[in-house]
Write a protein that holds these residues in place. Sequence first.
Motif, PDB file in Angstrom:
ATOM      1  N   PRO A   1     -28.294  47.785 -10.835  1.00  0.00           N
ATOM      2  CA  PRO A   1     -27.791  46.803  -9.878  1.00  0.00           C
ATOM      3  C   PRO A   1     -26.502  46.166 -10.363  1.00  0.00           C
ATOM      4  CG  PRO A   1     -30.158  46.575 -10.107  1.00  0.00           C
ATOM      5  CD  PRO A   1     -29.717  47.572 -11.143  1.00  0.00           C
ATOM      6  N   GLY A   2     -25.571  46.068  -9.408  1.00  0.00           N
ATOM      7  CA  GLY A   2     -24.189  45.788  -9.656  1.00  0.00           C
ATOM      8  C   GLY A   2     -23.810  44.763 -10.695  1.00  0.00           C
ATOM      9  N   GLY A   3     -23.361  45.224 -11.819  1.00  0.00           N
ATOM     10  CA  GLY A   3     -22.750  44.389 -12.824  1.00  0.00           C
ATOM     11  C   GLY A   3     -23.641  43.335 -13.433  1.00  0.00           C
ATOM     12  N   ALA A   4     -24.935  43.428 -13.236  1.00  0.00           N
ATOM     13  CA  ALA A   4     -25.827  42.355 -13.675  1.00  0.00           C
ATOM     14  C   ALA A   4     -26.523  42.736 -14.968  1.00  0.00           C
ATOM     15  CB  ALA A   4     -26.865  42.070 -12.595  1.00  0.00           C
ATOM     16  N   ARG A   5     -27.051  41.691 -15.625  1.00  0.00           N
ATOM     17  CA  ARG A   5     -27.810  41.927 -16.836  1.00  0.00           C
ATOM     18  C   ARG A   5     -29.082  42.687 -16.493  1.00  0.00           C
ATOM     19  NH1 ARG A   5     -27.554  39.615 -21.656  1.00  0.00           N
ATOM     20  NH2 ARG A   5     -26.203  37.957 -20.908  1.00  0.00           N
ATOM     21  N   ARG A   6     -29.477  43.609 -17.370  1.00  0.00           N
ATOM     22  CA  ARG A   6     -30.687  44.378 -17.143  1.00  0.00           C
ATOM     23  C   ARG A   6     -31.505  44.397 -18.418  1.00  0.00           C
ATOM     24  NH1 ARG A   6     -31.600  50.705 -15.869  1.00  0.00           N
ATOM     25  NH2 ARG A   6     -30.225  50.906 -17.649  1.00  0.00           N
ATOM     26  N   ALA A   7     -32.809  44.264 -18.264  1.00  0.00           N
ATOM     27  CA  ALA A   7     -33.714  44.317 -19.405  1.00  0.00           C
ATOM     28  C   ALA A   7     -34.676  45.466 -19.204  1.00  0.00           C
ATOM     29  CB  ALA A   7     -34.483  43.001 -19.542  1.00  0.00           C
ATOM     30  N   VAL A   8     -34.936  46.245 -20.257  1.00  0.00           N
ATOM     31  CA  VAL A   8     -35.832  47.388 -20.152  1.00  0.00           C
ATOM     32  C   VAL A   8     -36.514  47.588 -21.491  1.00  0.00           C
ATOM     33  CG1 VAL A   8     -33.986  49.008 -20.744  1.00  0.00           C
ATOM     34  CG2 VAL A   8     -36.011  49.853 -19.574  1.00  0.00           C
ATOM     35  N   ARG A   9     -37.754  48.041 -21.435  1.00  0.00           N
ATOM     36  CA  ARG A   9     -38.479  48.366 -22.665  1.00  0.00           C
ATOM     37  C   ARG A   9     -39.098  49.736 -22.498  1.00  0.00           C
ATOM     38  NH1 ARG A   9     -41.992  43.298 -24.597  1.00  0.00           N
ATOM     39  NH2 ARG A   9     -42.096  44.598 -26.449  1.00  0.00           N
ATOM     40  N   PRO A  10     -39.308  50.492 -23.596  1.00  0.00           N
ATOM     41  CA  PRO A  10     -39.888  51.824 -23.494  1.00  0.00           C
ATOM     42  C   PRO A  10     -41.305  51.774 -22.948  1.00  0.00           C
ATOM     43  CG  PRO A  10     -39.822  51.099 -25.768  1.00  0.00           C
ATOM     44  CD  PRO A  10     -39.006  50.121 -24.988  1.00  0.00           C
ATOM     45  N   ALA A  11     -41.694  52.853 -22.286  1.00  0.00           N
ATOM     46  CA  ALA A  11     -43.016  52.900 -21.657  1.00  0.00           C
ATOM     47  C   ALA A  11     -44.112  53.065 -22.690  1.00  0.00           C
ATOM     48  CB  ALA A  11     -43.069  54.070 -20.667  1.00  0.00           C
ATOM     49  N   PRO A  12     -45.262  52.394 -22.429  1.00  0.00           N
ATOM     50  CA  PRO A  12     -46.410  52.573 -23.317  1.00  0.00           C
ATOM     51  C   PRO A  12     -47.174  53.831 -22.971  1.00  0.00           C
ATOM     52  CG  PRO A  12     -46.989  51.096 -21.560  1.00  0.00           C
ATOM     53  CD  PRO A  12     -45.537  51.450 -21.352  1.00  0.00           C
ATOM     54  N   ASP A  13     -48.082  54.234 -23.851  1.00  0.00           N
ATOM     55  CA  ASP A  13     -49.010  55.302 -23.558  1.00  0.00           C
ATOM     56  C   ASP A  13     -49.908  54.850 -22.404  1.00  0.00           C
ATOM     57  OD1 ASP A  13     -51.124  57.132 -23.511  1.00  0.00           O
ATOM     58  OD2 ASP A  13     -51.043  57.440 -25.680  1.00  0.00           O
ATOM     59  N   PRO A  14     -49.950  55.593 -21.280  1.00  0.00           N
ATOM     60  CA  PRO A  14     -50.728  55.146 -20.129  1.00  0.00           C
ATOM     61  C   PRO A  14     -52.225  55.257 -20.311  1.00  0.00           C
ATOM     62  CG  PRO A  14     -49.856  57.332 -19.724  1.00  0.00           C
ATOM     63  CD  PRO A  14     -49.266  56.870 -21.034  1.00  0.00           C
ATOM     64  N   ARG A  15     -52.698  55.807 -21.427  1.00  0.00           N
ATOM     65  CA  ARG A  15     -54.142  55.911 -21.637  1.00  0.00           C
ATOM     66  C   ARG A  15     -54.737  54.560 -22.014  1.00  0.00           C
ATOM     67  NH1 ARG A  15     -53.713  60.556 -26.007  1.00  0.00           N
ATOM     68  NH2 ARG A  15     -52.074  59.112 -26.597  1.00  0.00           N
TER      69      ARG A  15
ATOM     70  N   VAL B   1     -36.199  45.125 -15.413  1.00  0.00           N
ATOM     71  CA  VAL B   1     -35.904  43.987 -14.551  1.00  0.00           C
ATOM     72  C   VAL B   1     -34.402  43.771 -14.578  1.00  0.00           C
ATOM     73  CG1 VAL B   1     -36.289  41.540 -14.087  1.00  0.00           C
ATOM     74  CG2 VAL B   1     -38.152  42.925 -15.014  1.00  0.00           C
ATOM     75  N   ALA B   2     -33.801  43.624 -13.422  1.00  0.00           N
ATOM     76  CA  ALA B   2     -32.360  43.417 -13.323  1.00  0.00           C
ATOM     77  C   ALA B   2     -32.095  42.319 -12.296  1.00  0.00           C
ATOM     78  CB  ALA B   2     -31.660  44.712 -12.923  1.00  0.00           C
ATOM     79  N   VAL B   3     -30.875  41.819 -12.303  1.00  0.00           N
ATOM     80  CA  VAL B   3     -30.462  40.785 -11.352  1.00  0.00           C
ATOM     81  C   VAL B   3     -29.309  41.326 -10.521  1.00  0.00           C
ATOM     82  CG1 VAL B   3     -29.580  38.444 -11.057  1.00  0.00           C
ATOM     83  CG2 VAL B   3     -31.143  38.958 -12.945  1.00  0.00           C
ATOM     84  N   ARG B   4     -29.457  41.231  -9.209  1.00  0.00           N
ATOM     85  CA  ARG B   4     -28.380  41.644  -8.306  1.00  0.00           C
ATOM     86  C   ARG B   4     -28.175  40.542  -7.282  1.00  0.00           C
ATOM     87  NH1 ARG B   4     -28.257  46.753  -4.072  1.00  0.00           N
ATOM     88  NH2 ARG B   4     -26.016  46.680  -3.649  1.00  0.00           N
ATOM     89  N   ASP B   5     -26.963  40.042  -7.207  1.00  0.00           N
ATOM     90  CA  ASP B   5     -26.648  38.948  -6.284  1.00  0.00           C
ATOM     91  C   ASP B   5     -27.609  37.779  -6.474  1.00  0.00           C
ATOM     92  OD1 ASP B   5     -24.591  40.494  -5.176  1.00  0.00           O
ATOM     93  OD2 ASP B   5     -25.947  41.418  -3.726  1.00  0.00           O
ATOM     94  N   GLY B   6     -27.957  37.535  -7.719  1.00  0.00           N
ATOM     95  CA  GLY B   6     -28.824  36.418  -8.028  1.00  0.00           C
ATOM     96  C   GLY B   6     -30.307  36.672  -7.866  1.00  0.00           C
ATOM     97  N   ARG B   7     -30.679  37.841  -7.362  1.00  0.00           N
ATOM     98  CA  ARG B   7     -32.087  38.137  -7.089  1.00  0.00           C
ATOM     99  C   ARG B   7     -32.645  39.116  -8.115  1.00  0.00           C
ATOM    100  NH1 ARG B   7     -32.762  38.414  -0.503  1.00  0.00           N
ATOM    101  NH2 ARG B   7     -31.328  36.706  -0.007  1.00  0.00           N
ATOM    102  N   LEU B   8     -33.901  38.887  -8.480  1.00  0.00           N
ATOM    103  CA  LEU B   8     -34.558  39.757  -9.455  1.00  0.00           C
ATOM    104  C   LEU B   8     -34.996  41.055  -8.797  1.00  0.00           C
ATOM    105  CD1 LEU B   8     -36.747  37.078 -11.250  1.00  0.00           C
ATOM    106  CD2 LEU B   8     -34.689  38.174 -12.154  1.00  0.00           C
TER     107      LEU B   8
ATOM    108  N   GLY C   1     -33.334  34.403  -9.913  1.00  0.00           N
ATOM    109  CA  GLY C   1     -33.531  34.188 -11.348  1.00  0.00           C
ATOM    110  C   GLY C   1     -32.396  34.738 -12.174  1.00  0.00           C
ATOM    111  N   ARG C   2     -32.624  34.744 -13.477  1.00  0.00           N
ATOM    112  CA  ARG C   2     -31.613  35.236 -14.412  1.00  0.00           C
ATOM    113  C   ARG C   2     -32.308  35.851 -15.621  1.00  0.00           C
ATOM    114  NH1 ARG C   2     -30.970  31.758 -18.793  1.00  0.00           N
ATOM    115  NH2 ARG C   2     -32.102  29.776 -18.589  1.00  0.00           N
ATOM    116  N   ILE C   3     -31.546  36.586 -16.404  1.00  0.00           N
ATOM    117  CA  ILE C   3     -32.022  37.174 -17.656  1.00  0.00           C
ATOM    118  C   ILE C   3     -31.129  36.657 -18.760  1.00  0.00           C
ATOM    119  CG2 ILE C   3     -32.430  39.312 -18.928  1.00  0.00           C
ATOM    120  CD1 ILE C   3     -32.755  40.712 -16.201  1.00  0.00           C
ATOM    121  N   ASP C   4     -31.728  36.038 -19.778  1.00  0.00           N
ATOM    122  CA  ASP C   4     -30.911  35.444 -20.832  1.00  0.00           C
ATOM    123  C   ASP C   4     -30.478  36.493 -21.854  1.00  0.00           C
ATOM    124  OD1 ASP C   4     -33.023  35.832 -22.658  1.00  0.00           O
ATOM    125  OD2 ASP C   4     -33.793  33.801 -22.402  1.00  0.00           O
TER     126      ASP C   4
END
Length: 484
Positions: free
Chosen positions: A5-19, A321-328, A361-364
């Motif tokens: 999402p456009g130019g916004a801060r993005r947070a991501v973490r690796p996926a866990p084992d789904p078991r 989770v990302a922010v675009r135009d102020g929205r999560l 919202g926002r991401i710090d």
Amino acid sequence: MRARPGGARRAVRPAPDPRPPRRPSRSPRPRARGGDPVPDGLSVRAAAREAGARLALIAPGLRATWRELAERAAEEAAALRRRGADPELPFPVTVRADAESVVLLLALIEEGITAVPLDARWTESERSAALARLAPPPPLEGDPHDPERPLAIVFTSGTSARPKAVVLSRRAFAAAAAASASVLGWREDDRWLLCLSPARIGGLAVLTRCLAARRPVVVSPRFEPEGFARIVSEERITLVSLVPAMLAELLRRLPAWRPPRHLRAVLLGGASAGEDLLDEARRRGVPVAPCYGASETCAHVTLALPGAAAGCGPPLPGVEVAVRDGRLCVRGPVLFSGYADAGRIAGGPDAAGWWETGDVGRIDSAGCVHVTGRADETIVSGGENVSPAAVERVLRGHPAIRDALVAGVPDERWGQVVGALIVTEGPPPARPALDAWLRARLSGAARPRRWRVVDALPLTREGKPDRRQAARLLADPAPPESGQ
């Protein structure tokens, strides 16, 4: 929406084992009707094979092991078949936080029948309005235990709009349980208290997490502070999910209460928690863990462990989770498939896998998510956008105001003006003094023009602030103890 999402801060973490977060035994996996193994850990029969003698369900007058719970679920499944339950059709059931509802929901999950949990507290008109969303029913095709088949259709709380029927797959529930466990972890002595209705995702997800982890769920049909404190102590509860209104009532009604040491996390979601509430809880030793999520994300997708993170914490592993135009915006395997309405399922994540939540919202800089309000609750007064949540935070900072709920009130000149319901600590503050105090803290458009002093804020049955009811009360042309 683009993948980033456009130019916004993005947070991501690796996926866990789904078991499931424990090593399974060599017992055969449960099988779907076609003979193929069930592709996830959401099976009470598998739990009985792997952890049969372990405690699974604690309720008033009942302590059942996984083996005993599986037997009860099998009996319930036979009764469902006699009632004509069909995997090709969603199956509405009235539920509450009790043993009977737990058994019923586990039976539906085991049979691969899509559950449509309806809150036992709903009125007949509320029930009819919810079921109207499923007339005609949406298509449910394929193997009953396929990961993409709907495990449940849950209704949103509808605090500011008409409730929606959210379609959640087995894949979403399994991924959500694994992601939560990878951060919160599981201990041998863990017990999760279920005091939220399983008709809502916050309650239903407690059940599926415990099922996936082969840990006991303790049910409490009615939340009441004294009873809550007793159950937490006597049953050695280690985990519980609450909404802020529940925690606030607990702290207010039991000023001397301190949590026992075995209570390791109080997940707090469903609505934004004020800093004053969090500060008071932490001062009294409550291990609050603010989290963020929605029905569409299969419960929480961020989590701030007690004392470990700011805001609602960072995203769970495998979730972006990302922010675009102020929205999560959220992306990940926990997301819903779409909304059921008029015989179809539509309106799910976009082609890139993102879902825009409608939350502001926002991401710090540490990757933690902070929620500041709802985009659809924004008050537009004289062309100025006003966040109700921001005004409420200021009002709660006044020494005479214990709590506040803000809503827009129609106005011929300004389109809308800000109105506020307030709960005071004692006598209401004098209007001139309050206006002067607010003038130093809020712009003209954000200052409340209509007031009403109430004994308690209106809440939904889920314990969330009822902004629609607040707007109706504030729209009264001459409410008692109000200012204009």
